[in-house]
Design a protein around this motif. Structure first.
Motif, PDB file in Angstrom:
ATOM      1  N   CYS A  40      64.849  46.717  26.485  1.00  0.00           N
ATOM      2  CA  CYS A  40      65.297  46.441  27.853  1.00  0.00           C
ATOM      3  C   CYS A  40      64.064  46.142  28.708  1.00  0.00           C
ATOM      4  O   CYS A  40      62.988  46.696  28.470  1.00  0.00           O
ATOM      5  CB  CYS A  40      66.021  47.681  28.377  1.00  0.00           C
ATOM      6  SG  CYS A  40      66.498  47.568  30.110  1.00  0.00           S
ATOM      7  N   SER A  42      63.401  47.247  31.473  1.00  0.00           N
ATOM      8  CA  SER A  42      62.918  48.512  32.051  1.00  0.00           C
ATOM      9  C   SER A  42      61.876  49.177  31.158  1.00  0.00           C
ATOM     10  O   SER A  42      60.975  49.852  31.654  1.00  0.00           O
ATOM     11  CB  SER A  42      64.046  49.531  32.224  1.00  0.00           C
ATOM     12  OG  SER A  42      65.186  48.960  32.716  1.00  0.00           O
ATOM     13  N   HIS A  62      66.367  52.800  25.417  1.00  0.00           N
ATOM     14  CA  HIS A  62      67.592  53.471  25.869  1.00  0.00           C
ATOM     15  C   HIS A  62      68.836  52.625  25.580  1.00  0.00           C
ATOM     16  O   HIS A  62      69.789  52.629  26.338  1.00  0.00           O
ATOM     17  CB  HIS A  62      67.487  53.920  27.342  1.00  0.00           C
ATOM     18  CG  HIS A  62      67.264  52.827  28.333  1.00  0.00           C
ATOM     19  ND1 HIS A  62      66.727  53.069  29.581  1.00  0.00           N
ATOM     20  CD2 HIS A  62      67.521  51.497  28.296  1.00  0.00           C
ATOM     21  CE1 HIS A  62      66.663  51.927  30.251  1.00  0.00           C
ATOM     22  NE2 HIS A  62      67.151  50.967  29.509  1.00  0.00           N
ATOM     23  N   GLU A  63      68.738  51.896  24.484  1.00  0.00           N
ATOM     24  CA  GLU A  63      69.904  51.158  23.963  1.00  0.00           C
ATOM     25  C   GLU A  63      69.971  51.481  22.476  1.00  0.00           C
ATOM     26  O   GLU A  63      69.497  50.723  21.646  1.00  0.00           O
ATOM     27  CB  GLU A  63      69.720  49.646  24.182  1.00  0.00           C
ATOM     28  CG  GLU A  63      69.655  49.255  25.650  1.00  0.00           C
ATOM     29  CD  GLU A  63      69.547  47.744  25.883  1.00  0.00           C
ATOM     30  OE1 GLU A  63      69.927  47.296  26.979  1.00  0.00           O
ATOM     31  OE2 GLU A  63      69.076  47.018  24.977  1.00  0.00           O
ATOM     32  N   CYS A  88      71.152  55.116  28.820  1.00  0.00           N
ATOM     33  CA  CYS A  88      69.993  55.364  29.678  1.00  0.00           C
ATOM     34  C   CYS A  88      69.792  56.818  30.056  1.00  0.00           C
ATOM     35  O   CYS A  88      68.773  57.174  30.627  1.00  0.00           O
ATOM     36  CB  CYS A  88      70.114  54.545  30.957  1.00  0.00           C
ATOM     37  SG  CYS A  88      70.276  52.792  30.630  1.00  0.00           S
ATOM     38  N   CYS A 157      72.940  49.703  27.727  1.00  0.00           N
ATOM     39  CA  CYS A 157      72.325  49.553  29.055  1.00  0.00           C
ATOM     40  C   CYS A 157      72.823  48.258  29.705  1.00  0.00           C
ATOM     41  O   CYS A 157      73.504  48.279  30.720  1.00  0.00           O
ATOM     42  CB  CYS A 157      70.804  49.590  29.002  1.00  0.00           C
ATOM     43  SG  CYS A 157      70.043  49.204  30.601  1.00  0.00           S
ATOM     44  N   ARG A 337      68.651  39.340  23.730  1.00  0.00           N
ATOM     45  CA  ARG A 337      68.126  40.700  23.658  1.00  0.00           C
ATOM     46  C   ARG A 337      67.445  40.896  22.317  1.00  0.00           C
ATOM     47  O   ARG A 337      68.027  40.583  21.276  1.00  0.00           O
ATOM     48  CB  ARG A 337      69.308  41.676  23.766  1.00  0.00           C
ATOM     49  CG  ARG A 337      69.023  43.019  24.388  1.00  0.00           C
ATOM     50  CD  ARG A 337      68.467  42.963  25.751  1.00  0.00           C
ATOM     51  NE  ARG A 337      68.826  44.129  26.565  1.00  0.00           N
ATOM     52  CZ  ARG A 337      68.459  44.270  27.828  1.00  0.00           C
ATOM     53  NH1 ARG A 337      67.730  43.351  28.421  1.00  0.00           N
ATOM     54  NH2 ARG A 337      68.817  45.349  28.505  1.00  0.00           N
TER      55      ARG A 337
HETATM   56 ZN   LIG Z   1      67.832  49.269  30.349  1.00  0.00          ZN
END
Ligand SMILES: [Zn+2]
Ligand SMILES: [Zn+2]
Length: 346
Positions: A40, A42, A62-63, A88, A157, A337
């Motif tokens: 991600c 983030s 966090h995925e 997340c 996420c 992704r």
């Molecule tokens: Zn994320």
């Protein structure tokens, strides 16, 4: 137990192989053998220090999708062998108004992030670029059969971040939804809004990804770099989901809303928005924001995706290519992704 992982040793430094300690499986815990972990944006902001000091070394991710390897004695919701996911957050107080309303992401005590956060036992959380993780069962989601596990990872996420505002602001048949930006978040917003039955338009800087956008489910695609776009689409949309984290001319986008329309931000630009009150007053419009979704809603999203055959568009990579993937994300060269194959960490 010590497990293999990829971590950033310090701000702005490349990620490198390491090991991290996972706690013993407590009575309410689930031990997950990780299969896939999405990358991600983030993650990149965090390890680059864009969002302030971090407790390095940081294992991002966090995925997370994997298979249950062990459960605590009080866990009845998950069984060994189940395919599960973690998004997340991995904990919250469970007692405040927001937690009780199923909005754990807005916990008044602060939700516990999946990595680089202080858990309720005082330890620092480490994320999914790893072979295993131990998570409280209340924050472990069921990944239904029928979603490819690699394509399911980004749903945890990017999927819930876009699903939640689409549901809340009523994306569905007879509603016109615009998605600003066709990246990791935007491509999920297009797929989800289309599956909900809305008429979907992508608003992107150029027409470079038009073919992709239409293939993913958009009904129309416009370049925001062309000033004629804003005249042509004035007053058209019931809902605009803004997925870009760069600054935009927010008043120009608000002018595209119908009366009672809403512009919802899920990206987080560093600079403040400059909203003219007239842009809102002149159409009873709403300017709003939304952050991921609660646990129950995340499960609802996964079930919805399984029912509609929706997953993310992914490029699966070996863990050793994570730094290269980061550079490609920063260069907007992800379709859409990157997902780390955790088997390459074993
Ligand atoms: Zn994320
Ligand atoms: Zn709470």
């Amino acid at each position: 137990m010590r497990v293999n992982a990829y971590a950033a040793p310090a701000a702005g430094r490349p990620l490198a192989p390491t090991t991290v300690e996972r706690r013993d499986v407590g009575t309410n815990d689930v031990l997950i053998e990780i299969e896939f972990a999405g990358i991600c944006h983030s993650d990149i902001h965090t390890v680059n220090g864009d969002w302030g000091p971090q407790p390095f070394p940081v294992v991002p991710g966090h995925e997370i999708v994997g298979v249950v390897a062990e459960v605590g004695s009080a866990v009845s919701t998950h069984r060994v062998g189940d395919r599960v996911g973690v998004g997340c957050m991995v904990n919250s107080c469970g007692e405040c108004t927001n937690c009780r309303n199923g909005d754990e992401q807005y916990c008044l005590q602060g939700m516990v992030g999946t990595y680089a956060a202080t858990d309720r036992d005082g330890t620092t959380t480490q994320g999914g670029y790893s072979t295993h993780v131990v998570v409280d069962a209340g924050f472990v989601l069921r990944v239904p059969e029928g979603i490819d596990p690699a394509a399911a990872a980004p749903l945890l996420c990017a999927g819930i971040t876009t699903y939640s505002p689409l549901r809340r602001w009523g994306a569905g048949p007879g509603r016109r939804v615009a998605v600003v930006g066709l990246g990791g978040l935007g491509h999920m917003a297009v797929k989800l809004a289309h599956a909900m039955g809305a008429e979907v338009t992508v608003l992107s800087q150029s027409l470079k990804k038009q073919e992709d956008g239409l293939r993913l489910g958009a009904d129309a695609y416009f370049a925001t770099g062309d000033p004629a776009t804003f005249d042509e689409l004035a007053g058209r949309f019931d809902l605009i989901v803004n997925t870009v984290s760069a600054s935009i001319d927010v008043n120009a986008y608000l002018s595209l809303l119908t009366v009672d329309g809403a512009l919802v931000n899920v990206g987080a630009p560093a600079d403040p928005f400059a909203v003219n009150a007239m842009s809102l007053i002149g159409g009873r419009r709403t300017f709003a924001g939304s952050m991921i979704g609660g646990i129950a809603e995340t499960q609802e999203m996964l079930d919805f995706c399984a029912a509609h055959g929706i997953g993310a568009e992914v490029e699966v990579i070996a863990a050793e290519r994570v730094n290269e993937a980061y550079e490609r994300v920063l260069a907007s060269d992800a379709r859409y992704r990157f997902v780390i194959d955790a088997a390459t960490l074993r």
